[in-house]
Scaffold this active site. Structure first.
Site, PDB file in Angstrom:
ATOM      1  N   ASP A   1       0.825  -1.205   0.000  1.00 32.51           N
ATOM      2  CA  ASP A   1       0.000   0.000   0.000  1.00 32.51           C
ATOM      3  C   ASP A   1       0.861   1.258   0.000  1.00 32.51           C
ATOM      4  O   ASP A   1       1.806   1.376   0.792  1.00 32.51           O
ATOM      5  CB  ASP A   1      -0.883  -0.021   1.251  1.00 32.51           C
ATOM      6  CG  ASP A   1      -2.136   0.808   1.084  1.00 32.51           C
ATOM      7  OD1 ASP A   1      -2.391   1.275  -0.029  1.00 32.51           O
ATOM      8  OD2 ASP A   1      -2.853   0.979   2.085  1.00 32.51           O
TER       9      ASP A   1
ATOM     10  N   HIS B   1       0.711   5.742  -0.378  1.00 29.93           N
ATOM     11  CA  HIS B   1      -0.069   6.977  -0.429  1.00 29.93           C
ATOM     12  C   HIS B   1       0.863   8.108  -0.834  1.00 29.93           C
ATOM     13  O   HIS B   1       1.893   8.326  -0.200  1.00 29.93           O
ATOM     14  CB  HIS B   1      -0.741   7.254   0.912  1.00 29.93           C
ATOM     15  CG  HIS B   1      -1.756   6.213   1.247  1.00 29.93           C
ATOM     16  ND1 HIS B   1      -1.438   5.088   1.988  1.00 29.93           N
ATOM     17  CD2 HIS B   1      -3.056   6.088   0.898  1.00 29.93           C
ATOM     18  CE1 HIS B   1      -2.515   4.324   2.091  1.00 29.93           C
ATOM     19  NE2 HIS B   1      -3.503   4.909   1.447  1.00 29.93           N
TER      20      HIS B   1
ATOM     21  N   HIS C   1      -4.138   7.089  -3.357  1.00 28.88           N
ATOM     22  CA  HIS C   1      -3.992   5.756  -2.775  1.00 28.88           C
ATOM     23  C   HIS C   1      -3.605   4.801  -3.903  1.00 28.88           C
ATOM     24  O   HIS C   1      -4.230   4.823  -4.969  1.00 28.88           O
ATOM     25  CB  HIS C   1      -5.308   5.248  -2.185  1.00 28.88           C
ATOM     26  CG  HIS C   1      -5.976   6.177  -1.225  1.00 28.88           C
ATOM     27  ND1 HIS C   1      -6.176   5.847   0.106  1.00 28.88           N
ATOM     28  CD2 HIS C   1      -6.524   7.408  -1.387  1.00 28.88           C
ATOM     29  CE1 HIS C   1      -6.813   6.832   0.711  1.00 28.88           C
ATOM     30  NE2 HIS C   1      -7.039   7.788  -0.181  1.00 28.88           N
TER      31      HIS C   1
END
Length: 680
Positions: free
Chosen positions: A411, A413, A545
């Site tokens: 993940d 960002h 994201h």
């Protein structure tokens, strides 16, 4: 000569005049394979009258809309057959779905294989009979009268316009209510159902390309507190040949099932003692996972991402700030209490905080960004972690590695200015595709998920219309610049902003959603994220994201099925298996193994008491990329013989040459099995 006035319409993009009262059947009589029409974007039955000013397009049986209409019509035929067998059955809903259809029934205790065969037999008779599908507009009062003995249908009529479930839209839809009669050639009505349509002109057009596949338990409207029903599934195609091809694809998909292969190769398991949706990786599976994560982490390093790590539990207030509560409350694990204080008698003197297992990493990354002042010179700032997340998926929907309760997201960002966002999104899409390509995936297209503009459904999305329009426009322009096909997905956006996903086709043509990038203008506002602009003012960043693999576990499941367990040598848990022809050559193969290990190759030697043939079969069943065999001639010549996964063999390869070949194939991350072979 007709005295009816003419009206103007557009047919397949061409303007023309037709007589008032012309039906789709009359208008498209000369077109081949047409089963319905699209009027101003909506699928209609051919028997309906074309209105003035309409934009009309033909729908053929082999198109996506045509197949959906075929499957919906097959659903009605199945329900008719079931009601012939069980006259008192309660009819639920019967939509088309991907590759098929289902119908829910109340009042049937069980659906056996023998019952499925009998239903299918009756369906074939109805199809052969050539019953016509006839549409009727009805009032609510008429519907209640006609369906007085059908409680579920009555409930759909009653709840129409009161937020009835989306799955019920196949029955009532928007606008007025309609019934469909199945009419025999002599005019007798054979069967009737509440439905919004459209349908084929005749059951005969369903042909022989359908089959019933399975049954399962279901609940009325998906509510576990509702009535228990029996759901019968089927599949339907434009021809018998298409049905057979689909069945062969399904058989191949079953052969590639990652749960089955995972057990066969001793990669991972799903112990009941741990719980649904949770996996343990065994040594070989752990090595496969390690190789995947190691590669992805290195690529993020090279791309300028900063590594962070965040806890797996947090106070509930964090997720209220981010907006995930209440939007995601149903998919987050129930809260737990912590920090309570009690006295000697056990009485609570201070209430505890509610803590949640994290279902996403973005709120914690926002706190990292906000931990100190930020300058425009730091942007784009890319934060990345292998985040361990948990989502409370219902036990009935968890599925091996592809739908889990505990998973790891690669993940990231990115915080950037609005001006930087288009270039950053384009760069990250290219980054996604380069990573997926490295794993041997190659057939891509993009899907753009936007908010649902329907007034009733718009409430599940937060933010102003202007922000949504600007974000969507940015993503559309970036997607167009990539040259990849773009498919719209209205209503599929996250609650905080639109997203682009990379869709990938695997070795047998199935589509999987992989990488995603989401444009978020809401969380920077909610967390009061700021950076200092060149003019000294404080500005709000845009937040992107993104996940490259989606989740590591799901990606492993997809790769396992894509390669049917025969992973490329660079990923394979065991890259080389050395097999001596006889015990006399155990020391020789052990020496070769030692030399391979020195070069970083993952190698095993089979020194068991099994016969030579069984050792080869075992290595083949385990999909080991390189099986090296050594006997008397090999040992004498300082060589080995290669046996490849397709059964071919290359003999007498000098050990040094063999090692260099294996090391090169691994280093170059060769994904094509043909590239693993040695040329001599």
């Amino acid at each position: 000569m007709s005295t009816r006035p003419s009206i103007d319409i557009t047919l397949d993009g061409v303007s023309r005049s037709i007589e008032e009262g012309t039906t789709g059947t009359m208008l498209l009589a000369d077109a081949d394979g047409v089963v319905a029409m699209r009027v101003d974007g909506e699928p209609w039955d051919l028997e309906r009258i074309v209105p003035a000013g309409a934009a009309v397009e033909a729908i053929t049986l082999d198109s996506e809309d045509g197949l959906n209409i075929l499957r919906h019509s097959a659903t009605h035929v199945m329900a008719q057959a079931v009601q012939e067998l069980f006259p008192d059955v309660n009819l639920g809903i019967g939509p088309f779905i991907t590759d098929g259809f289902y119908y829910d029934f109340g009042g049937i205790d069980a659906v056996t294989p023998e019952l499925l065969k009998e239903i299918e037999k009756r369906m074939k008779r109805i199809v052969k009979e050539g019953q016509a599908f006839r549409r009727r507009d009805i009032t609510e009062e008429q519907g209640r009268a006609e369906l007085a003995d059908q409680p579920y249908k009555l409930e759909l009529i009653t709840t129409k316009g009161q937020g009835a479930e989306a799955t019920a839209s196949v029955e009532v839809g928007a606008g007025g209510l309609t019934m469909y009669d199945n009419v025999r050639r002599d005019g007798e009505v054979a069967w009737t159902d509440l439905c919004r349509g459209p349908h084929l002109p005749s059951t005969r057009l369903i042909g022989q390309g359908f089959a019933l596949t399975r049954s399962s338990a279901a609940y009325w409207k998906g509510d576990q507190n509702g009535d228990s029903l029996q759901r019968i599934y089927g599949t339907a195609w434009a021809s018998k040949e298409d049905l057979k091809a689909h069945q062969e694809r399904m058989a191949e998909a079953a052969r590639r099932d990652h749960r089955k292969i995972g057990a066969e190769l001793d990669l991972y398991s799903f112990p009941e003692e741990i719980g649904p949706g949770l996996v343990v990786f065994h040594p070989k599976g752990g090595m496969l996972r390690h190789q995947i994560e190691q590669y992805v982490i290195r690529r993020h390093e090279e791309a300028g991402f900063d590594f962070v790590h965040t806890p797996e539990i947090s106070k509930g207030g964090l997720f209220h700030t981010s907006g995930h509560l209440p939007y995601y409350a149903d998919t987050m694990f129930p809260p737990m209490l912590a920090d309570e204080e009690t006295d000697a008698e056990g009485t609570v003197t201070r209430a505890g905080q509610e803590y949640y297992l994290k279902a996403m990493n973005c709120p914690m990354h926002n706190l990292i960004f906000r931990s100190r002042g930020r300058s425009y010179r730091e942007l784009p700032l890319r934060l990345f972690e292998m985040g361990h997340d948990y989502r409370y998926e219902k036990s009935g929907v968890v599925h091996g590695l592809t739908r889990m309760r505990g998973f790891t997201q690669d993940d990231s960002h990115t915080y950037c200015t609005r001006e930087q966002a288009p270039a950053e999104i384009r760069t990250q899409i290219e980054f996604f595709i380069s990573i997926l390509t490295a794993f041997g995936l190659s057939d891509f297209y993009l899907e753009l998920s936007t908010r649902d503009e329907d007034g009733a459904k718009k409430d599940k999305f937060i933010g102003s219309d202007e922000d949504w329009q600007a974000a969507t426009r940015t993503l559309e322009e970036v997607c167009a610049s990539t040259g990849l096909d773009l498919v719209p997905d209205p209503g599929g956006a996250a609650f905080y902003g639109p997203k682009v996903s990379v869709q990938v086709k695997d070795a047998i043509g199935r589509t999987w959603q992989m990488s995603t990038i989401q444009y978020d203008f809401n969380q920077p506002e909610r967390f009061d994220l700021q950076y200092t602009a060149p003019d000294g003012t404080h500005q709000r960043p845009i937040m992107l994201h993104s996940a490259k693999l989606g989740s590591v576990e799901r990606f492993i499941g997809v790769l396992t099925e894509h390669y049917a367990g025969a992973f490329p040598a660079w990923l394979a848990p065991i890259q080389v298996r050395l097999v001596p022809v006889a015990e006399a050559f155990d020391d020789y193969v052990s020496e070769v193994a030692a030399r391979l290990r020195e070069r970083g190759v993952r190698v095993e030697t089979d020194l068991s008491d099994d016969r030579f043939g069984k050792k080869i079969r075992n290595a083949s069943k385990e999909r080991v990329p390189f099986i090296l065999i050594a006997g008397g001639d090999d040992a004498e010549a300082g060589a080995v013989s290669f046996r490849f996964r397709d059964g071919s063999q290359t003999n007498g390869v000098p050990v040094s040459e063999a090692i260099e070949h294996i090391v090169r194939v691994i280093a170059e991350r060769v994904n094509d099995p043909a590239g693993e072979k040695i040329e001599r």
